[in-house]
Scaffold this motif. Structure first.
Motif, PDB file in Angstrom:
ATOM      1  N   ALA A  40       0.835  -1.206   0.000  1.00 31.75           N
ATOM      2  CA  ALA A  40       0.000   0.000   0.000  1.00 31.75           C
ATOM      3  C   ALA A  40       0.871   1.257   0.000  1.00 31.75           C
ATOM      4  CB  ALA A  40      -0.936  -0.023   1.199  1.00 31.75           C
ATOM      5  N   ARG A  41       1.941   1.257   0.795  1.00 29.83           N
ATOM      6  CA  ARG A  41       2.849   2.410   0.791  1.00 29.83           C
ATOM      7  C   ARG A  41       3.518   2.575  -0.569  1.00 29.83           C
ATOM      8  NH1 ARG A  41       5.988   1.454   6.597  1.00 29.83           N
ATOM      9  NH2 ARG A  41       4.169   1.809   7.952  1.00 29.83           N
ATOM     10  N   ARG A  42       3.884   1.462  -1.166  1.00 30.40           N
ATOM     11  CA  ARG A  42       4.519   1.526  -2.488  1.00 30.40           C
ATOM     12  C   ARG A  42       3.557   2.079  -3.522  1.00 30.40           C
ATOM     13  NH1 ARG A  42       8.393   2.000  -5.802  1.00 30.40           N
ATOM     14  NH2 ARG A  42       9.044   0.355  -7.102  1.00 30.40           N
ATOM     15  N   LEU A  43       2.312   1.646  -3.497  1.00 31.89           N
ATOM     16  CA  LEU A  43       1.311   2.166  -4.425  1.00 31.89           C
ATOM     17  C   LEU A  43       1.041   3.645  -4.166  1.00 31.89           C
ATOM     18  CD1 LEU A  43      -1.230  -0.815  -4.494  1.00 31.89           C
ATOM     19  CD2 LEU A  43       0.445  -0.198  -6.241  1.00 31.89           C
ATOM     20  N   ALA A  44       1.123   4.046  -2.895  1.00 31.25           N
ATOM     21  CA  ALA A  44       0.939   5.470  -2.586  1.00 31.25           C
ATOM     22  C   ALA A  44       2.061   6.302  -3.193  1.00 31.25           C
ATOM     23  CB  ALA A  44       0.874   5.661  -1.077  1.00 31.25           C
ATOM     24  N   ARG A  45       3.294   5.805  -3.146  1.00 31.46           N
ATOM     25  CA  ARG A  45       4.390   6.531  -3.785  1.00 31.46           C
ATOM     26  C   ARG A  45       4.204   6.581  -5.294  1.00 31.46           C
ATOM     27  NH1 ARG A  45       7.580   3.492  -0.129  1.00 31.46           N
ATOM     28  NH2 ARG A  45       8.296   2.158  -1.850  1.00 31.46           N
ATOM     29  N   HIS A  46       3.709   5.471  -5.872  1.00 31.66           N
ATOM     30  CA  HIS A  46       3.414   5.488  -7.310  1.00 31.66           C
ATOM     31  C   HIS A  46       2.339   6.520  -7.632  1.00 31.66           C
ATOM     32  CE1 HIS A  46       6.172   2.387  -8.031  1.00 31.66           C
ATOM     33  NE2 HIS A  46       5.365   1.303  -8.044  1.00 31.66           N
ATOM     34  N   ARG A  47       1.339   6.619  -6.769  1.00 31.14           N
ATOM     35  CA  ARG A  47       0.273   7.595  -6.993  1.00 31.14           C
ATOM     36  C   ARG A  47       0.831   9.024  -6.940  1.00 31.14           C
ATOM     37  NH1 ARG A  47      -4.386   7.427  -9.421  1.00 31.14           N
ATOM     38  NH2 ARG A  47      -4.900   5.474  -8.318  1.00 31.14           N
ATOM     39  N   ASP A  48       1.733   9.263  -6.014  1.00 29.92           N
ATOM     40  CA  ASP A  48       2.355  10.593  -5.935  1.00 29.92           C
ATOM     41  C   ASP A  48       3.196  10.870  -7.189  1.00 29.92           C
ATOM     42  OD1 ASP A  48       1.188  10.868  -3.472  1.00 29.92           O
ATOM     43  OD2 ASP A  48       2.978  10.254  -2.353  1.00 29.92           O
ATOM     44  N   ALA A  49       3.920   9.855  -7.652  1.00 29.73           N
ATOM     45  CA  ALA A  49       4.730  10.040  -8.855  1.00 29.73           C
ATOM     46  C   ALA A  49       3.850  10.313 -10.067  1.00 29.73           C
ATOM     47  CB  ALA A  49       5.604   8.810  -9.086  1.00 29.73           C
ATOM     48  N   LEU A  50       2.705   9.659 -10.142  1.00 28.74           N
ATOM     49  CA  LEU A  50       1.794   9.906 -11.257  1.00 28.74           C
ATOM     50  C   LEU A  50       1.262  11.339 -11.220  1.00 28.74           C
ATOM     51  CD1 LEU A  50       0.216   8.875 -13.693  1.00 28.74           C
ATOM     52  CD2 LEU A  50      -1.514   7.980 -12.119  1.00 28.74           C
ATOM     53  N   GLU A  51       0.963  11.829 -10.043  1.00 24.28           N
ATOM     54  CA  GLU A  51       0.496  13.215  -9.946  1.00 24.28           C
ATOM     55  C   GLU A  51       1.597  14.197 -10.349  1.00 24.28           C
ATOM     56  OE1 GLU A  51      -0.908  13.764  -6.003  1.00 24.28           O
ATOM     57  OE2 GLU A  51      -2.670  12.438  -6.258  1.00 24.28           O
ATOM     58  N   VAL A  52       2.835  13.871  -9.999  1.00 24.93           N
ATOM     59  CA  VAL A  52       3.943  14.736 -10.414  1.00 24.93           C
ATOM     60  C   VAL A  52       4.076  14.728 -11.929  1.00 24.93           C
ATOM     61  CG1 VAL A  52       6.439  15.052 -10.302  1.00 24.93           C
ATOM     62  CG2 VAL A  52       5.161  14.482  -8.231  1.00 24.93           C
ATOM     63  N   LEU A  53       3.998  13.546 -12.533  1.00 23.81           N
ATOM     64  CA  LEU A  53       4.084  13.451 -13.992  1.00 23.81           C
ATOM     65  C   LEU A  53       2.970  14.243 -14.657  1.00 23.81           C
ATOM     66  CD1 LEU A  53       5.168  12.246 -16.660  1.00 23.81           C
ATOM     67  CD2 LEU A  53       3.723  10.229 -16.206  1.00 23.81           C
ATOM     68  N   ASN A  54       1.769  14.147 -14.118  1.00 22.46           N
ATOM     69  CA  ASN A  54       0.628  14.843 -14.713  1.00 22.46           C
ATOM     70  C   ASN A  54       0.792  16.367 -14.648  1.00 22.46           C
ATOM     71  OD1 ASN A  54      -1.824  14.919 -16.013  1.00 22.46           O
ATOM     72  ND2 ASN A  54      -3.018  14.899 -14.115  1.00 22.46           N
ATOM     73  N   PHE A 263       7.099  13.595 -25.971  1.00 21.36           N
ATOM     74  CA  PHE A 263       6.737  13.795 -24.571  1.00 21.36           C
ATOM     75  C   PHE A 263       5.228  13.935 -24.407  1.00 21.36           C
ATOM     76  CE2 PHE A 263       5.551  16.780 -21.228  1.00 21.36           C
ATOM     77  CZ  PHE A 263       6.104  16.185 -20.111  1.00 21.36           C
ATOM     78  N   GLN A 264       4.601  14.741 -25.249  1.00 21.73           N
ATOM     79  CA  GLN A 264       3.163  14.988 -25.115  1.00 21.73           C
ATOM     80  C   GLN A 264       2.364  13.710 -25.312  1.00 21.73           C
ATOM     81  OE1 GLN A 264       1.647  18.126 -27.656  1.00 21.73           O
ATOM     82  NE2 GLN A 264      -0.350  17.146 -27.781  1.00 21.73           N
ATOM     83  N   SER A 265       2.678  12.937 -26.336  1.00 21.99           N
ATOM     84  CA  SER A 265       1.919  11.709 -26.615  1.00 21.99           C
ATOM     85  C   SER A 265       2.123  10.657 -25.538  1.00 21.99           C
ATOM     86  CB  SER A 265       2.317  11.158 -27.984  1.00 21.99           C
ATOM     87  OG  SER A 265       3.717  10.913 -28.029  1.00 21.99           O
ATOM     88  N   SER A 266       3.373  10.471 -25.094  1.00 25.47           N
ATOM     89  CA  SER A 266       3.630   9.450 -24.077  1.00 25.47           C
ATOM     90  C   SER A 266       3.032   9.845 -22.732  1.00 25.47           C
ATOM     91  CB  SER A 266       5.134   9.212 -23.943  1.00 25.47           C
ATOM     92  OG  SER A 266       5.804  10.415 -23.579  1.00 25.47           O
ATOM     93  N   LYS A 267       3.055  11.151 -22.408  1.00 24.22           N
ATOM     94  CA  LYS A 267       2.466  11.599 -21.149  1.00 24.22           C
ATOM     95  C   LYS A 267       0.958  11.351 -21.140  1.00 24.22           C
ATOM     96  CE  LYS A 267       1.443  15.769 -18.517  1.00 24.22           C
ATOM     97  NZ  LYS A 267       1.584  17.247 -18.442  1.00 24.22           N
ATOM     98  N   ALA A 268       0.296  11.665 -22.248  1.00 22.06           N
ATOM     99  CA  ALA A 268      -1.154  11.471 -22.310  1.00 22.06           C
ATOM    100  C   ALA A 268      -1.514   9.988 -22.189  1.00 22.06           C
ATOM    101  CB  ALA A 268      -1.689  12.051 -23.610  1.00 22.06           C
ATOM    102  N   LEU A 269      -0.764   9.123 -22.849  1.00 20.96           N
ATOM    103  CA  LEU A 269      -1.071   7.688 -22.787  1.00 20.96           C
ATOM    104  C   LEU A 269      -0.754   7.113 -21.415  1.00 20.96           C
ATOM    105  CD1 LEU A 269      -1.897   5.055 -24.290  1.00 20.96           C
ATOM    106  CD2 LEU A 269       0.531   4.760 -24.823  1.00 20.96           C
TER     107      LEU A 269
END
Length: 841
Positions: A40-54, A263-269
């Motif tokens: 769960a902690r690992r998935l939370a870090r992934h969720r934070d990384a996804l928000e940073v990417l977005n 970058f734009q296409s890969s970020k959106a996908l």
């Protein structure tokens, strides 16, 4: 149960109990909640990384800027992580160079690849490729001492972080194996204006791959990993990266692309795809603790407790355009649009076959560069423009559909080969159906065939459970191997029963002579008077009672009773050891097969040289199947135990699979070929066949010293006239000079001892003798060496050998045609005339 079998069964039960009582299940049960919390902690870090990417844009990650380097808050892309991102611009530059060279343009025109107007490439990159790589060091030096993982990733308990990391390649060159699996769903998007080149082509899809790096000139190690990324079909670009606890590569992958359009296409996908996967994992975190996008080949939740640091990789691959001349109708394509339609039609036919003629499919080729941002080095596929095309041409392979077709074709051919082995085996069993003929066959030869067929059946039965497109061919191979294994096993059981008395002779009985007991006397108070001729006492033996058993075996009981009589010689039967049944032999075969299978599977992790040596030795041992038969022929003085169609056919069929992997460079396993080793194996098989032929023609003990072998009767002796007085000639053999020329009754000549034998007998110093064969009732002409002549007097050395092959002389001095007596001895090992026992062939 015999003691040996009881010990084996007890050992098997003990091993099973230890395996069942292992605390592995308790450990998993106790750490289950802990793993769920960590996951769960690992998935939370992934969720934070996804928000940073977005929330990032192109240019937010610029670590190579000297004045103001920029980083993003994603593990591995932060400044605190200390990765060698100084070479990121060099990685992009090398990537663009590979792509522009693969899709070349005219010298006086701008690169067509940059504007997505180059020559069409394969739209689906799924396939398997292999090639050589070359090591290039980075500008910044890094080692495991350059990182403090406790500071960059403080919530992980690392093991092995103070020693050399895994996947660290030290050699200057090696071998690369890449397997790609692309998603069938393609997403279209609106690309940037032309002035934002390079452009990505307006299409994108997800892709995953398995990369295997073999360090042939360095540590001799092979490292395997999984990579995740995206594929731009129009441009033929594939960008993938590893993901771990210290490097969230999939979340920072858009920042590693060659330009803003990529970058734009890969970020959106990725934001859409990663969000879907994370949502599903977060809902099932207590049931499934495996981490998505893990770089480990085998996902294990236990890795979350104490991971080991390894070098991370970013892979950029450029798909090359297919060869127009090898495409069916490709040379006639007017422009790139027609060629793109043709490639699309071929790929549709490969994905969903409708029977359209597609011709020969060109190979799949890619140029690749691998960048390690933490270990600071590059791996470039060997080929143009840095290397001449004749030396290497990057990665080459086949598309996934073609690979599947090859596997199915090979499995069907292998099944036909095994069916051919079954056919030859049934024909041999039809020829070898009596105890006399089964006694000639080597147990080791047939046992080697049965063992290999059993391994084939086990492997195919294991694979069929997970086979998809190859299910039916695998079933055919499994059925053929099952037939060969069961039929060969039944034949082996009969051979074992026939040869058991020979291999386990009874010990000689011990004779015990009892000391004579004092004679017993009839008591004086006997109720009956003695005979009138009796004078005084009469010594007599006590009357022993005769006990008749319920089964009526009177003789056995009388013998037992007589053995107890005093003053008589008794024979003590030997203590017979428990007979080992055939099931125990099969158990040993199964155990040996399992050990060989496990060692062979584990050899995939060995050094390449050690693995090649092991496989060559296994093939040499397998193809030595005729050596036990050669040895048994010499021991039993048997010229031929197996038919020549069986020997030649089995040799050819069993060499065929070895030839496929040892000679064919594009075999479906991508195994390294070794023509020199196969030449040695083929020569070894041919030498065994030649020795079997020499035993058939020149005798089973040809060129073997007599002191090395036990004594055996020679059914084809040299007959000499000076052995008449010593009784050396067969009974009834008379010279043709003693036979009247007419004897005026017509006589038939034997087809086997006809004019050829007479002509040979007339040559040299030999005489010709005749006799009637008691089996076929035809004349048998026998060459006999005259008195004082040499043994080769019947026509020379080789001619003498062939002349002696036409007759057979028994120990009881009777002579017959060779085919006649051999056919007789298939059923009875007795002389047809005097019924004396004959030694087996």
């Amino acid at each position: 149960m015999p003691p040996r079998q009881q010990t084996g069964a007890s050992l098997a039960i003990l091993i099973l109990m230890i395996w069942l009582l292992m605390p592995m299940g308790d450990i998993v049960g106790q750490t289950g909640p802990l793993l769920s919390v960590i996951a769960a902690r690992r998935l939370a870090r992934h969720r934070d990384a996804l928000e940073v990417l977005n929330g990032t844009q192109w240019g937010d990650f610029a670590p190579s800027e000297k004045e103001a380097p920029a980083f993003v808050n994603i593990t591995g892309f932060r400044e605190i992580d200390g990765f060698a991102w100084e070479d990121l611009d060099q990685f992009r530059k090398k990537s663009l160079q590979l792509s522009r060279h693969a899709v070349s343009s005219a010298p006086d025109k701008p690169p067509l690849w940059d504007t997505a107007e180059g020559e069409p490439v394969w739209a689906t990159a799924s396939g398997t490729l292999e090639g050589d790589w070359v090591y290039q060091p980075g500008s910044a030096m890094r080692s495991y001492t350059s990182y403090n993982l406790s500071q960059s990733v403080p919530d992980m308990d690392w093991i092995g972080d103070h020693i050399s990391w895994g996947r660290n390649l030290t050699g200057q060159s090696g071998r690369m194996h890449l397997h790609l699996e692309g998603n069938k769903t393609t997403t279209a998007y609106e690309q940037l204006p032309r002035d934002q080149a390079p452009l990505s082509g307006g299409l994108i899809r997800n892709v995953k791959g398995a990369l295997s790096l073999e360090d042939t000139t360095g540590s001799q190690s092979t490292w395997e990993m999984r990579l995740w990324g995206v594929h731009w079909p129009r441009q033929g670009v594939v960008l993938m990266t590893t993901t771990s606890e210290k490097f969230e590569g999939i979340f920072g992958l858009p920042h590693l692309t060659p330009g803003p359009d990529f970058f734009q296409s890969s970020k959106a996908l990725l934001t859409q795809r990663l969000n879907t996967v994370l949502t599903s994992k977060e809902k099932n975190v207590y049931a499934d603790q495996t981490m998505p996008w893990s770089s480990e080949v085998q996902s294990n939740p236990q890795f979350l407790l104490s991971p080991a640091p390894q070098c991370e990789y970013v892979l950029y691959a450029q798909v090359h355009p297919p060869d127009r001349d090898r495409l069916r109708g490709g040379a006639a394509a007017k422009d790139n649009l027609d060629l793109a339609r043709l490639i699309g039609a071929i790929e549709e036919e490969l994905a969903a076959p409708q029977g359209a003629p597609v011709g020969q499919i060109p190979p799949l080729r890619m140029s690749t560069i691998v960048y390690s941002p933490d270990c600071a080095f590059f791996l470039e596929s060997k080929g143009p423009p840095t290397h001449p095309p004749g030396e290497a041409n990057h990665l080459a392979g086949v598309k996934a559909e073609v690979q599947t077709h090859r596997v199915k074709t090979w499995l069907l051919i292998f099944a036909c080969v095994v069916f051919g082995q079954v056919f030859l085996l049934k024909n041999q069993m039809r020829e070898t159906y009596t105890p006399s003929t089964m006694g000639r066959v080597s147990f080791g030869t047939v046992g080697a065939m049965v063992m290999v067929d059993g391994i084939t059946f086990t492997a195919s039965a294991t694979w069929v459970s997970s086979a998809r497109a190859t299910f039916l061919p695998t079933m055919a191979l499994m059925f053929a191997a099952f037939l060969s294994m069961t039929i060969g096993g039944s034949f082996l059981a009969k051979i074992y029963e026939v040869q058991f008395p020979e291999n386990h002779p009874r010990s000689e009985p011990s004779t015990n002579t009892a000391s004579p007991a004092p004679p017993a006397t009839i008591p004086s108070n006997s109720l009956l008077p003695g005979p009138v001729t009796a004078g005084g006492r009469v010594d007599s033996l006590p009357v022993q009672p005769v006990i008749v058993a319920l089964d009526g075996d009177v003789d056995a009981d009388i013998t037992d009773g007589a053995a107890a009589l005093p003053g008589r010689t008794t024979t003590t039967p030997p203590s017979a050891s428990p007979r080992q049944n055939f099931q125990a032999i099969i158990g040993r075969f199964v155990l040996a097969s399992l050990i060989i299978s496990f060692v062979t599977l584990s050899s995939s992790t060995w050094y390449p040289s050690a693995r090649a040596t092991y496989l060559d030795l296994c093939a040499l041992a397998y193809l030595s199947l005729w050596v036990p038969q050669i040895h048994r022929n010499a021991i039993r003085n048997c010229r031929r135990a197996l038919t020549w169609p069986f020997v030649l056919g089995q040799s050819l069929l069993r060499v065929t699979p070895v030839a496929y992997f040892w000679l064919k460079t594009d075999n479906f396993l991508f195994a390294r070929t070794s023509p020199r080793a196969f030449a040695v194996l083929a020569a070894w098989v041919w030498l065994q066949i030649v020795l079997l032929g020499a035993q058939d023609v020149l005798g089973p003990r040809f060129a073997v010293p007599a002191r090395w072998l036990p004594e055996a009767w020679d059914y084809h002796p040299v007959l000499r006239e000076d052995n008449v007085e010593a009784g050396g000639l067969p009974i009834g053999l008379i010279s043709t000079d003693e036979v009247s020329a007419a004897q005026d009754r017509p006589r038939r000549r034997s087809s086997t001892a006809g004019a050829t034998t007479s002509d040979k007998a007339r040559q040299g110093s030999g005489a010709r003798h005749v006799i009637d064969c008691s089996i076929c009732q035809e004349i048998l002409e026998v060459p006999v060496v005259r008195a004082g002549g040499d043994e080769d007097g019947s026509g020379g050395g080789v001619a003498s050998v062939f002349a002696r092959r036409l007759y057979m002389v028994t120990p009881c001095r009777h002579i017959f045609h060779t085919p006649c007596l051999e056919s007789w001895m298939k059923f009875r090992l007795q002389c047809p005339i005097c019924r004396e026992d004959l030694p087996p062939l």
